[in-house]
Structure formats: structure tokens, C-alpha cells
Scaffold this active site. Sequence first.
Site, PDB file in Angstrom:
ATOM      1  N   THR A  80     -20.646 -43.617   1.501  1.00 48.06           N
ATOM      2  CA  THR A  80     -21.638 -43.986   0.628  1.00 48.06           C
ATOM      3  C   THR A  80     -22.858 -44.099   1.199  1.00 48.06           C
ATOM      4  O   THR A  80     -22.804 -45.297   1.971  1.00 48.06           O
ATOM      5  CB  THR A  80     -21.330 -45.023  -0.320  1.00 48.06           C
ATOM      6  OG1 THR A  80     -20.020 -44.796  -0.984  1.00 48.06           O
ATOM      7  CG2 THR A  80     -22.136 -45.403  -1.455  1.00 48.06           C
TER       8      THR A  80
ATOM      9  N   CYS B 266     -17.627 -52.505  -2.210  1.00 51.31           N
ATOM     10  CA  CYS B 266     -18.493 -51.408  -2.867  1.00 51.31           C
ATOM     11  C   CYS B 266     -19.383 -51.797  -3.739  1.00 51.31           C
ATOM     12  O   CYS B 266     -20.550 -51.779  -3.660  1.00 51.31           O
ATOM     13  CB  CYS B 266     -17.198 -50.288  -3.309  1.00 51.31           C
ATOM     14  SG  CYS B 266     -16.219 -49.850  -2.063  1.00 51.31           S
TER      15      CYS B 266
END
Length: 466
Positions: free
Chosen positions: A123, A268
Amino acid sequence: MTRIAVFGTGYLGATHAACMAELGHEVIGVDVDASKLAKLEAGEVPFYEPGLEEVLKRNLAAGRLRFSSSYQEAADFAEVHFIGVGTPQKKGEFAADLTHVDAVVDSLAPLLTRPAVILGKSTVPVGTAARLAEKARSKAPAGDDIELGWNPEFLREGYAVQDTLHPDRLVLGREWSRTSRVEDVTREVYAQLLDEGIPFLVTDLATSELVKTSANAFLATKISFINAMAEVCEAAGADVSVLADAIGHDARIGRRFLNAGVGFGGGCLPKDIRAFMARAGELGADQALTFLREVDNINMRRRTRMVELVRDAIGGSLLGTRIAVLGAAFKPDSDDVRDSPALNIAGQIQLQGASVNVYDPRAIENSRKIFPTLEYATSVREACSGADAVLVLTEWDEFRNLHPSELDRVVRGRRMIDGRNCLSPVDWISAGWEYRGLGRPSFTPQRSSMGYGEGLASTTLRLGRR
Ligand code: UGA
């Protein structure tokens, strides 16, 4: 069959490497951490992830999967190079730390003497992929024959194998100005999944990067939305669990990810929304994401609110009390304690003078490393022994299925404080316990005998795993 290298062997990389071998490819997993590699080579997963060990062992035995610390070996072997290293939050800043992602390209590119495809999975802030593509081409002897695409990963911990082999969708970002090689190779790698009809969306690099960050931002927003409703419910004496069930029936809203409680944690969602805000600021679009600051605030307030709820339940002061904390992982079916609301709350309660005994089916070892001063138990009963209140902070099945009679004679005070709204209040109240949940009215045995319990039975007993 494609020859694949996967850089990084954390949750993402190790799962991806094993699952690509499961799809029939020949895979080499690469990491700089020798201890992780030794475990993986021996068929051991260095973290708790249901189902991964079987896939790992099967593919090691079949000779399709191996691990190495050698970039040279990977460069010589593979046609496709996946980047699956971590992008943590920078210390003291919101932005993502891209050191590991850059290090992979810096080490790999000079070794690429043949045409190769690099596919990013980590990411990253929008704009990273385009920058890495230029860097890879400028550093690689194969130069212009290096193509880079971005193929974001949407796997959830606890369901990593299932999410990798049966994803909701596959997304590929590519450079439209170049050949279709990245897309062709990606289609080959995922041929089996594409044959099953899994949607495949091909777009530019920037959009693919944004798909991932905006998906996590949406999920975080959904959780904070229901937690904001929980705050209002607390003020109004209403019940957020029933509210979530009721609004969730509207298919446009949906009931999933609408569980109010101590909020989101993990490696996350928290860092991704912060990195997203930081990047939007750099791009001059910071106003677009100011709401994420509120999403973050609501989320962090839930932790403090939980501490207040415990303090109120116990009579105003935590000093000298004994508190049992059930759950340390940031969510069930995981041993991950990164930014775990459970541990944060346990720590705050201890700082207010309580003695805190924590039990988690899988996450004790990791918890000890970051919170060595908390007490750790080896069972629910041990954690609850002599407790003035029992807190459920991670909704493991073992806790959802607890029956009050198992704890009746173990605790000192029959107070159940459900930080995940995962228990049935009526079960606990009818057994003579005081029950409190976040965003719900408090239920005492007296109130239930006035009819509250009966009303609750129809709603709370329907609360399954979501
Ligand atoms: C999240 C996303 O769900 C994945 O799609 C994504 O790929 C991943 O991040 C990532 O970026 O790598 P994960 O961190 O494994 O996955 O965990 P989630 O299942 O999303 O849960 C996050 C947190 O939200 C947990 O602390 C959980 O307890 C909390 N949560 C979740 C709630 O408080 N309420 C809910 O209704 C759902």
C-alpha cells in the site's frame, strides 16, 4: 507457469508467495530477515494465519516454493517480481515510510539484465508507482525493457489465504504509454482466478494506488460512523447494536463493518488513513480528506470511552481494582497487536492503578514484547480470577461462547463490559451479572426484570459473526 519472485515475507508477502505457488507457479520468496526465512523454509509461518501453514508446506514439498535472501538468485530466476514489503507510518509523522519499497527497487533493478516485470502490491501513496518505474528503468541494465505495474492487495488478516485465492476483485495499474506486457503477464499469473470470473479492473498507476487507500479509508469511515452513532446512543440511552441491525438491512448501507465497539486498529487502517491525509496534503487536496481526521478522532475516543465505562462500572476509581482483559489482538483470528485497541485500553487501565490480567488465545507472546508490565494469563479463568470486572476487547469465538456459569465463582464482581458488543446481554443479565456495552444502555439484573431483557433477547441473540 510463471517464474515469480516475491519480495517481503510478512503477512502480505509470505501469503502471496505461498498462494502463487498454490496456483502452480514457481516461486521464490525473498527477505532480508534470515530468521523469518529459516522458519518459512522449515514450513513454519512466523505469525498466526489460519490455513497458511498447509499451503506453505504443500508447496514447499511440491518443490514449487523456496525462500532466499539473495536478490541475485531472484533476479536470475524470475520473470515477475512482486513487491510485498511493509509501508509503516513514519515516526512522528502521518506519512508512509517507503524505505522498504525503495530498498527493494534499489537492490533489484541493478541486477535485472533481461526484460522483466515488477508488480507492486504494497500500500503506497499515490505517485509512488510512477516514481519507482522510472527509477527501476534508470538503474536496470535492461533499461527500457523493465515494466512496472501496481496490483494492490486487499487481503484481511485471518482470511489471507482465502482473500488471495478468491479475491472480490483484481486491480492492475499500468503505464498506458508503454506496451501491454505488464497486463499480459498479470493475466497469465492470475489466469485461474480470471477463469473463475473474478472481476479484473485495469487502469492507470495512480488510480490503482488510490483504489487501495480509498478502500481502507471507506472501511475506517464506516466503522467510525457507527462508533459516532454509539456516542449519540450513549447520550440518548439508545442501543447502537439494534440501530446497526436496522440500518444494515438497507442494502445501500449493508450490515458488514458496522460493528460498534472499541474501534479499529492493526497495521493497516490507522496508518493508511493517516498516510492518505498526508499525501492529499502534498497534492494540495488536503481539504478533501479532512473528514479522515475526524474518523481517526472518533476511533481513538472509543478507547478512552471504554476506560471511562469500566471506571464508572466499578464505582468511580480503578485504583486497587483487579480487571480481567479478554483479548489482546487487534481482531480475532490474528496474533497481530499492532495498534491494538485492546492493549491500549489495558495499558490505560493499568496506568490508573488497576492490576490488569490479560488473556488472548494467540497474541500473548507479541503483547508481552510491547507491554511487558501487564500480567498475562494462560486461560480465561486465570485472567478472571478475583476480577472486579471482565472486559471483552477482541471478539474471539472463545469469548463469544463464554457462559456466565463458567465465571460466576471465579470473579470477585459480576461485571461484564463488552467492548465489541459480541455477547448476548440477556444471557449475562439473567445469570445475575451487570452488563455494559459501548453504545448500549447498561443492563443490570434489576432492569432486566423490568422487561429490558425480554426486549433484548430478540435482537441480541441474532448477532452472529460479521
Ligand atoms: C484491512 C482491510 O479490511 C483489508 O481489505 C486490507 O487489505 C488490509 O486492511 C490491508 O490494508 O492490508 P485488516 O487490517 O486485516 O484488513 O483488518 P480488518 O478486518 O479490516 O479490521 C480492522 C479493524 O477494524 C480491526 O481492529 C477490527 O476489530 C475493526 N472493526 C472491523 C471494527 O471495529 N468494526 C467492524 O465492524 C469491523
